[in-house]
Design an enzyme around this catalytic site. Structure first.
Site, PDB file in Angstrom:
ATOM      1  N   ASP A  27     120.067 -59.513  16.421  1.00 58.08           N
ATOM      2  CA  ASP A  27     121.182 -59.268  17.337  1.00 58.08           C
ATOM      3  C   ASP A  27     120.866 -58.225  18.420  1.00 58.08           C
ATOM      4  O   ASP A  27     120.764 -57.028  18.145  1.00 58.08           O
ATOM      5  CB  ASP A  27     122.415 -58.793  16.569  1.00 58.08           C
ATOM      6  CG  ASP A  27     122.830 -59.718  15.441  1.00 58.08           C
ATOM      7  OD1 ASP A  27     121.967 -60.372  14.854  1.00 58.08           O
ATOM      8  OD2 ASP A  27     124.029 -59.759  15.128  1.00 58.08           O
ATOM      9  N   HIS A  63     130.430 -63.417  17.065  1.00 58.33           N
ATOM     10  CA  HIS A  63     130.900 -62.894  18.359  1.00 58.33           C
ATOM     11  C   HIS A  63     130.716 -63.905  19.493  1.00 58.33           C
ATOM     12  O   HIS A  63     130.874 -63.546  20.671  1.00 58.33           O
ATOM     13  CB  HIS A  63     130.164 -61.594  18.696  1.00 58.33           C
ATOM     14  CG  HIS A  63     130.611 -60.429  17.874  1.00 58.33           C
ATOM     15  ND1 HIS A  63     131.804 -59.788  18.077  1.00 58.33           N
ATOM     16  CD2 HIS A  63     130.048 -59.816  16.808  1.00 58.33           C
ATOM     17  CE1 HIS A  63     131.947 -58.812  17.199  1.00 58.33           C
ATOM     18  NE2 HIS A  63     130.900 -58.812  16.405  1.00 58.33           N
TER      19      HIS A  63
HETATM   20 FE   LIG Z   1     125.800 -58.799  15.585  1.00 60.89          FE
HETATM   21 FE   LIG Z   2     127.855 -60.916  13.735  1.00 66.16          FE
END
Ligand SMILES: [Fe+2]
Ligand SMILES: [Fe+2]
Ligand SMILES: [Fe+2]
Ligand SMILES: [Fe+2]
Ligand SMILES: [Fe+2]
Ligand SMILES: [Fe+2]
Ligand SMILES: [Fe+2]
Ligand SMILES: [Fe+2]
Lengths: 264, 264, 264, 264
Positions: A9, A69
């Site tokens: 991420d 997200h």
């Molecule tokens: Fe994340």
């Molecule tokens: Fe996440």
């Protein structure tokens, strides 16, 4: 041998910047044939935009995956279909925009990439990741020479069980979402590379990429705070998978950490 | 220099056996001054009994901590108060039996040990771990020369935030509960050793210590299954903290892994 | 006019007994054409067995539905397929035993019955109840003259949204699982009868059918307790739906309460 | 006899307007001596502001309580302390602004009012409502002639258990938060009025006060939507408690529903 670099991420500007600065060199150093990255926190920590997706794809990333997200940035649902090398989690409802997988051609090897969201302790509702993964493998039969699976989930039990479940079928089952790299990289008995979490790419002097003080304050009094992206101790975190196309199994997987202004 | 070895959740018979076989030697190899271990999964994976607590304390463990599985074994609530070097999580209701901390005397250094449960994604309800830790530090003032804190929690955010919150006050804030060791061992700026999770001590060819097949089966169909403790790839997992009593700060923390029949 | 009596979660022996004593008379009093009941808590509060299912079906219940406690009793997964008028929640994995719906013939009117589990705040994982309901309606096209839907869920938002979503398509969308009847019985604009929860059939001098003292004790100290089925203030709780087969809409829905030893 | 009218979560403009129009008359009709209302959804569905609190207090409400949405409006944390007849949940951290209870003088009878948040299925973290209620009763000893308790919670088990726990000590334990009134109003054996939920005051042609279509859409595809406050079928929902100050027990509690443009 196919070398796959998977980057965890990417969080905000610090995450984007360290990739701009270091990814090209890292790719060379690691002899990576392909780079996949989770971009769910690229836009100030929440979601992604078309502009940022283009920047990432221009900086040496071949495919972008997304997590819970995925829809945080307004307008992205109208833009995602313009990106053939970006996919949203595969176990979202079918009616959602975006591809449920990406196929990359790497020197003739067709690598399929998809993400499943976990269901344990996750706010976003998703269909069963185990059954979804089954369906994806069926769908990809004959279309891909190998499948890379990301499991974007909170619970270690769900991630590990999925790893074992896909052992021998996936090139790798690598975890994301907790933003903390785990020390459990291993090749499972039937040849699938596994790791609970590859960590995040962003500022580690933080709580999951956010400034420390407001997060502590929130835990103490429960009152809303602004959680800005932090700045200190920026790192690339990911995993490098060595895959033997002849034996059809991963031979190694290891955590890759690059500190800004430093080495590995 | 004080060397503290902290061992993560001991799971079942395999977890107990590897400690019997290897802990004494490990202690010597690491020159550990004290060994603390989480025993919440000692009894066939669920809770602990008086007999097992005695076995552990006789095999080279100086203090036993516990997590959300603290009351899984019937009768333990009547027995726990017989053990001055065993503590239950500090943020349980005051009316619960068991000590909320242990104080160990190590060559004259009084080391306090306590555990807080996280509240995010945890089934067992507990009071705020941040406020509880504050209260414990106040309570221990003048009684201990240093405080070792275990955070038994699921969410990385809660564990990391607590680490930063106690930085400079605790010798270490080390995590347990996910049964997966993390690759984030670090000494925070003000001298507290931190790690999200030190992993479990038990069979790693498993899902969190349990046999793989029934867990996968459960994820697939949602039907109840017996989850027996697994047997393969047994390891000790923990962390070694070096603490400088003069400078009053940790100088190093690192993951310790010992494989059964193998070395570190 | 079709009169459908739907009885909420039957809890333990008190729940079974009041039905044996009063259901026949109640059926006559209400002129109910059909009785459907949720049996997920029939066996000492947890699940159901073949013996108990037979007892219920012999006491005037035409179809039995089940909720998240469906698999609580060992062996029931082998027995459920012997019961053509018993169904498990429709949004469980396809591989689960048991029918996902029941079709009853009521004076020539084919009434389909199915249950969906909610996903918000529910321990048991299930597929999306909204998409599952869509699929069930498609599957039942041409096979049933009307469809009765039970939504077994915790969150009022999920139940109410499903009610609106199926308004005009279902005869009724009636809720269960919270064990507390709601005061919101209404016929939605397009003719579907709706109620968030019809309550439980069992002892109301209790916490959801369990003895009060151990539940309070558990909330206070978090320690495990035995939760026996309570005995006081036993009631039948359910809802009566009036459905106009010609206009193809429900004309009324109201809460039905019968107290043991008393009237309505 | 003391008559207490308790009004459930006021939602947005429709909720405020029906109170302006009808509360004065309702107060007279019911001969209510005092009116308490939960104001957590007053400001467009989320939280409250100083201006809106003044409006409510000017329209015939004597005290305002709040729930998990207490801090949704920016600036309210600086304003809440200006309102002696407004309280935030009592089991929030002590460091939070706002009073943890209100004391009203009703013809010489000192009525204390406080709210506890549940912990089961609630996003906002709070201390144990059972222990908090104990502490509040101790704190109020000698200061109040009677105590009114609101339990703002999701789980029916937690609300009912708290009712039984405070039976004989509280005038009433009335629930809020689910926005759906329950059909379980009763006086418990030792004289405490109880009801799981008194419902919301706002538009009932909605999902918990919000427009139906975007909520359904969100359940179907999981994508973010704007949830505007709905407009149809506006109602006041609450409960009226009759309390006998001499016998020191509630003698009755019943659900009060007033439809806009209609009667009770
Ligand atoms: Fe994340
Ligand atoms: Fe996440
Ligand atoms: Fe554990
Ligand atoms: Fe645990
Ligand atoms: Fe039930
Ligand atoms: Fe249920
Ligand atoms: Fe509310
Ligand atoms: Fe609320």
């Amino acid at each position: 041998m196919l070398k796959i670099l998977f980057i965890g991420d990417i969080v905000g500007k610090p995450g984007r910047e360290i990739l701009t600065e270091r990814l090209a060199r890292l790719r060379t150093e690691l002899k990576a044939d392909v780079v996949i990255a989770n971009g769910e926190n690229v836009a100030a920590g929440n979601g992604i935009t078309a502009t940022l997706a283009k920047t990432l794809l221009g900086s040496g990333i071949d495919a972008i995956t997304l997590g819970d997200h995925v829809w945080d940035q307004r307008g992205w649902d109208d833009e995602i279909d313009d990106f053939p090398t970006v996919c949203r989690p595969a176990n979202l409802p079918e009616s959602c925009p975006g591809a449920d997988h990406v196929i990359l051609d790497i020197k003739g090897f067709k690598l399929a990439v998809f993400t499943v969201l976990g269901r344990t302790f996750m706010g976003m509702k998703a269909e069963c990741p185990f059954l979804c993964a089954e369906a994806m493998f069926k769908k990809l039969e004959g279309k891909a020479d190998g499948v890379f699976v990301e499991v974007h989930a909170e619970a270690t039990s769900e991630k590990i069980a999925l790893g074992w479940h896909l052992d021998g079928r996936a090139i790798a089952v690598l975890g994301t979402h907790t933003h903390v790299p785990t020390a459990d990289a291993s090749v499972l008995p039937k040849g699938t590379a596994f790791m609970c979490d590859v960590g995040m790419t962003g500022p580690y002097a933080s709580v999951l990429g956010r400034e420390v003080a407001p997060v502590i304050s929130r835990f103490l009094d429960g009152m809303p705070k602004r959680f800005e992206v932090a700045e200190g101790d920026v790192r690339i975190s990911g995993a490098l998978v060595d895959y033997d196309e002849v034996a059809k199994r991963a031979t190694e997987v290891r955590l890759i950490t690059v500190r800004r202004g430093g080495g590995r």
